[in-house]
Design a protein around this motif. Sequence first.
Motif, short mmCIF file in Angstrom:
data_model
loop_
_atom_site.label_atom_id
_atom_site.label_comp_id
_atom_site.label_asym_id
_atom_site.label_seq_id
_atom_site.Cartn_x
_atom_site.Cartn_y
_atom_site.Cartn_z
N MET A 121 57.59 61.00 -62.25
CA MET A 121 57.88 62.28 -62.89
C MET A 121 58.19 62.04 -64.38
N LYS A 122 57.66 62.88 -65.24
CA LYS A 122 57.94 62.80 -66.67
C LYS A 122 59.13 63.72 -66.98
N ILE A 123 60.21 63.12 -67.46
CA ILE A 123 61.47 63.85 -67.63
C ILE A 123 61.93 63.76 -69.07
N LEU A 124 62.26 64.90 -69.65
CA LEU A 124 62.87 64.98 -70.98
C LEU A 124 64.37 65.13 -70.80
N ILE A 125 65.15 64.26 -71.46
CA ILE A 125 66.61 64.28 -71.34
C ILE A 125 67.22 64.41 -72.72
N THR A 126 68.11 65.38 -72.89
CA THR A 126 68.91 65.47 -74.11
C THR A 126 70.31 64.96 -73.79
N GLY A 127 71.00 64.44 -74.80
CA GLY A 127 72.32 63.88 -74.57
C GLY A 127 72.27 62.58 -73.79
N ALA A 128 71.16 61.86 -73.90
CA ALA A 128 70.95 60.67 -73.08
C ALA A 128 71.86 59.51 -73.44
N ASN A 138 61.95 54.83 -61.54
CA ASN A 138 60.91 55.62 -60.87
C ASN A 138 60.33 56.75 -61.70
N HIS A 139 60.78 56.89 -62.95
CA HIS A 139 60.34 58.03 -63.75
C HIS A 139 60.03 57.59 -65.18
N GLU A 140 59.23 58.41 -65.85
CA GLU A 140 58.90 58.18 -67.25
C GLU A 140 59.79 59.10 -68.09
N LEU A 141 60.65 58.51 -68.92
CA LEU A 141 61.68 59.26 -69.60
C LEU A 141 61.39 59.41 -71.09
N THR A 142 61.60 60.63 -71.57
CA THR A 142 61.58 60.92 -73.00
C THR A 142 62.99 61.35 -73.37
N LEU A 143 63.58 60.67 -74.35
CA LEU A 143 64.98 60.88 -74.68
C LEU A 143 65.09 61.48 -76.08
N ASN A 147 54.18 71.27 -71.90
CA ASN A 147 53.14 71.19 -70.86
C ASN A 147 53.05 69.81 -70.22
N ASP A 148 53.43 68.76 -70.95
CA ASP A 148 53.31 67.40 -70.44
C ASP A 148 54.61 66.89 -69.80
N ILE A 149 55.60 67.77 -69.65
CA ILE A 149 56.89 67.38 -69.09
C ILE A 149 57.07 68.02 -67.72
N ASP A 150 57.51 67.23 -66.73
CA ASP A 150 57.72 67.74 -65.38
C ASP A 150 59.12 68.31 -65.16
N ALA A 151 60.10 67.79 -65.89
CA ALA A 151 61.49 68.23 -65.72
C ALA A 151 62.25 68.04 -67.01
N VAL A 152 63.22 68.91 -67.24
CA VAL A 152 64.09 68.83 -68.41
C VAL A 152 65.54 68.77 -67.93
N ASN A 177 52.06 76.66 -70.68
CA ASN A 177 51.11 77.11 -69.64
C ASN A 177 51.36 76.36 -68.35
N ARG A 178 51.72 75.09 -68.48
CA ARG A 178 52.10 74.26 -67.33
C ARG A 178 53.56 73.85 -67.57
N ALA A 179 54.46 74.74 -67.24
CA ALA A 179 55.87 74.54 -67.57
C ALA A 179 56.49 73.45 -66.71
N PRO A 180 57.55 72.80 -67.19
CA PRO A 180 58.31 71.89 -66.33
C PRO A 180 58.71 72.58 -65.03
N ARG A 181 58.75 71.81 -63.97
CA ARG A 181 59.05 72.40 -62.66
C ARG A 181 60.53 72.77 -62.51
N VAL A 182 61.38 72.11 -63.30
CA VAL A 182 62.82 72.38 -63.19
C VAL A 182 63.49 72.13 -64.54
N PHE A 183 64.48 72.94 -64.83
CA PHE A 183 65.32 72.81 -66.02
C PHE A 183 66.76 72.72 -65.53
N ILE A 184 67.36 71.53 -65.65
CA ILE A 184 68.75 71.32 -65.28
C ILE A 184 69.57 71.30 -66.57
N SER A 185 70.49 72.23 -66.70
CA SER A 185 71.23 72.35 -67.96
C SER A 185 72.73 72.27 -67.72
N GLY A 186 73.40 71.55 -68.58
CA GLY A 186 74.83 71.34 -68.44
C GLY A 186 75.64 72.58 -68.76
#
Length: 296
Positions: free
Chosen positions: A1-8, A23-28, A57-62, A102-111
């Motif tokens: 899963m390609k995951i974008l993380i803020t506050g990493a 197990n995941h590809e992370l963008t920080l 579009n290229d991110i699966d989760a935020v 157009n292909r939005a992340p499947r989930v947005f988890i926000s603090g």
Amino acid sequence: MKILITGASGFIGSRLVEALNENHELTLLTRQPGKTRQQLGGQHHYLASLDGLEDLNDIDAVINLAGEPIVAKRWSEQQKQRICESRWNITAKLSQLILASNRAPRVFISGSAIGYYGRQGQDHIDESASFHNEFSHEVCQKWEQLALDSALNTRVCIVRTGIVLGQGGALAKMLPPFKLGAGGPIGDGKQGMSWIHIKDMVRLIEYLLTHETCQGIFNATAPNPVSNAEFSKTLGKVLHRPAVLPAPAFALKLMLGEMAELLIEGQYVLPKRALDAGFNFEFTELETALYDVLGR
């Protein structure tokens, strides 16, 4: 899963990156990519800003954990503004990018934080509780709403976090007086302290990431909150130190101003929705959690 993380690079974020790394590809997203790369490793992608991005579009989760520490400095009007803007601005931008995808992340988890509820006295509350309107609520209410704005295009989970126990964070600030035998309850000690072990904090985020039926508000607190007096007594026991010297409420107000309310008032917060969703806490009792963190 390609995951974008803020506050990493923060207390929670760095442990989450460690857990997701294999197990995941992370963008920080970080204001200091070079420094954060040294801290978290060169295997991740790093962004200094969201500027220039038109969609996700290229991110699966935020996973959005960014924000100025709320207890770092006295609450001047300027510091309050920093606390708000460090949360609101990036959350608004993430929602805009999700809605533009157009292909939005499947989930947005926000603090968020249990400060959403404000002072609650002795009542034990869950996610359905009403709130007391004060600064901590105002910060969290808008922070959450900005994330929920993206719900038209993705699954949104809001995590209202309590006191996270681990090597660092709030516990690191509490330890010095207790180690010197000068620790004790704050005020009358009756205020609630809703805590969670860092391992369960990370596990809960991972759970929300992968369980597609989970959405909405989740309290990130252990099932057994305690009073401040009980917390102080237990921490003293684990450290083999007395914990009987109280910190008078009026003195804290003089030193900290409005921010002292976070310490003097409190909440007994229950993780009803996490439990209902099938999440199992590894650490349900404070003493066990503190022994695990402090290695005693």
